[in-house]
Design an enzyme around this catalytic site. Structure first.
Site, short mmCIF file in Angstrom:
data_model
loop_
_atom_site.label_atom_id
_atom_site.label_comp_id
_atom_site.label_asym_id
_atom_site.label_seq_id
_atom_site.Cartn_x
_atom_site.Cartn_y
_atom_site.Cartn_z
N ILE A 16 -40.51 -19.88 -9.74
CA ILE A 16 -39.11 -19.46 -9.62
C ILE A 16 -38.81 -18.52 -10.79
CG2 ILE A 16 -36.70 -20.23 -9.65
CD1 ILE A 16 -37.76 -22.99 -8.62
N PHE A 17 -38.37 -17.29 -10.48
CA PHE A 17 -38.10 -16.30 -11.53
C PHE A 17 -36.63 -16.31 -11.91
CE2 PHE A 17 -38.64 -12.76 -14.20
CZ PHE A 17 -37.69 -11.79 -13.93
N GLY A 18 -36.39 -16.46 -13.24
CA GLY A 18 -35.02 -16.43 -13.77
C GLY A 18 -34.82 -15.21 -14.64
N TYR A 19 -33.63 -14.62 -14.56
CA TYR A 19 -33.33 -13.41 -15.34
C TYR A 19 -31.92 -13.42 -15.93
CZ TYR A 19 -31.00 -12.26 -10.99
OH TYR A 19 -30.18 -12.32 -9.88
N GLY A 20 -31.22 -14.54 -15.73
CA GLY A 20 -29.87 -14.67 -16.30
C GLY A 20 -29.78 -16.01 -17.00
N SER A 21 -28.89 -16.88 -16.55
CA SER A 21 -28.75 -18.17 -17.24
C SER A 21 -30.01 -19.03 -17.07
CB SER A 21 -27.55 -18.95 -16.68
OG SER A 21 -27.76 -19.23 -15.31
N GLU A 96 -26.87 -22.02 -7.72
CA GLU A 96 -26.97 -20.58 -7.48
C GLU A 96 -26.36 -20.15 -6.16
OE1 GLU A 96 -27.88 -20.17 -10.76
OE2 GLU A 96 -28.80 -18.39 -9.91
N1 LIG Z 1 -30.12 -15.80 -10.62
C1 LIG Z 1 -30.04 -15.32 -12.00
C2 LIG Z 1 -28.66 -15.55 -12.53
C3 LIG Z 1 -28.40 -16.99 -12.52
C4 LIG Z 1 -27.04 -17.26 -13.01
O1 LIG Z 1 -26.66 -16.80 -14.06
N2 LIG Z 1 -26.36 -18.04 -12.19
C5 LIG Z 1 -25.10 -18.58 -12.59
C6 LIG Z 1 -24.29 -18.85 -11.36
S1 LIG Z 1 -23.03 -17.70 -11.16
C7 LIG Z 1 -25.36 -19.85 -13.33
O2 LIG Z 1 -26.23 -20.60 -12.94
N3 LIG Z 1 -24.62 -20.13 -14.36
C8 LIG Z 1 -24.80 -21.37 -15.07
C9 LIG Z 1 -24.16 -21.18 -16.42
O3 LIG Z 1 -23.54 -20.12 -16.58
O4 LIG Z 1 -24.31 -22.06 -17.26
C10 LIG Z 1 -31.10 -16.03 -12.82
O5 LIG Z 1 -32.16 -16.16 -12.24
O6 LIG Z 1 -30.94 -16.40 -13.98
#
Ligand SMILES: N[C@@H](CCC(=O)N[C@@H](CS)C(=O)NCC(=O)O)C(=O)O
Length: 197
Positions: A16-21, A96
């Protein structure tokens, strides 16, 4: 061919690839993780968030991936195996999908380092037809929005600063102008607010 569980036909392991949170807060059990990148996408703070880092009145800004053949995006891939596969997908479907508006896609992930074979990885992407999608804005505008938003998972600023911290610590060779210009704009807003108190 991905290893399959012969009894259920379900994959016995998945990347699973993550690039944000997800790079700093996966919050699911995994066997191992690997810093690396995917090609053909750029990371942009163009997705709205009315749950984790914002609300309906003041939606926060979080990242998504925009197709661009000349770009690549660095992050972390997590390998889940056995029962972790179903557990992680069940959790991420809510975090997500239901709450974040992301959809899934399979992409090729390239681990950092010499002679590391690429693997197929699942990634969560928020597309432009998503009701929460906010689209492009100047770094200054996005920085202001992030500086004033918060949601059920915390402040939008934390989301930004932890991603910037990950990139500096784990991908120092990558110059992510979009990310760091937004970080600078958001911190400028914060410094004005603190100076005015
Ligand atoms: N899909 C991206 C972005 C994921 C992301 O930032 N999703 C938000 C949902 S809008 C999240 O999970 N936020 C949790 C947080 O902000 O603590 C990833 O792989 O990291």
């Amino acid at each position: 061919m991905k290893p399959q569980d012969i009894t259920t036909g379900k994959p016995s392991s998945l990347w699973i690839f993550g690039y944000g949170s997800l790079v700093w807060k996966p919050d699911f059990k995994y066997r191992r993780s690997q810093v690396g990148y995917i090609q053909g996408y750029k990371r942009r703070f163009w997705h709205g968030d009315n749950f984790h880092r914002g609300n309906d009145e003041l939606p926060g800004r979080v990242v998504t991936l925009i197709e661009d053949d000349d770009e690549s995006t660095w992050g972390v891939a997590f390998e889940v195996t056995g029962s972790q596969v179903e557990e992680s997908l069940k959790y991420l479907n809510v975090r997500e999908g239901v709450r974040g508006g992301y959809v899934t896609k399979m992409v090729e992930f390239f681990p950092e380092g010499e002679n590391q074979p690429s693997v197929q990885a699942l990634v969560y992407i928020a597309t432009a037809d998503n009701t929460l999608y906010l689209g492009p804005a100047s770094s200054e505008m996005i920085g202001v929005q992030i500086a004033v938003c918060r949601g059920k998972s915390g402040h939008n600023l934390e989301y930004l600063l932890r991603l910037a911290e990950f990139m500096r610590n784990s991908c120092p060779q990558v110059e992510d102008h979009h990310l760091f210009s937004i970080e600078a704009a958001a911190l400028t807003v914060v410094s004005y607010v603190l100076a005015s108190q």
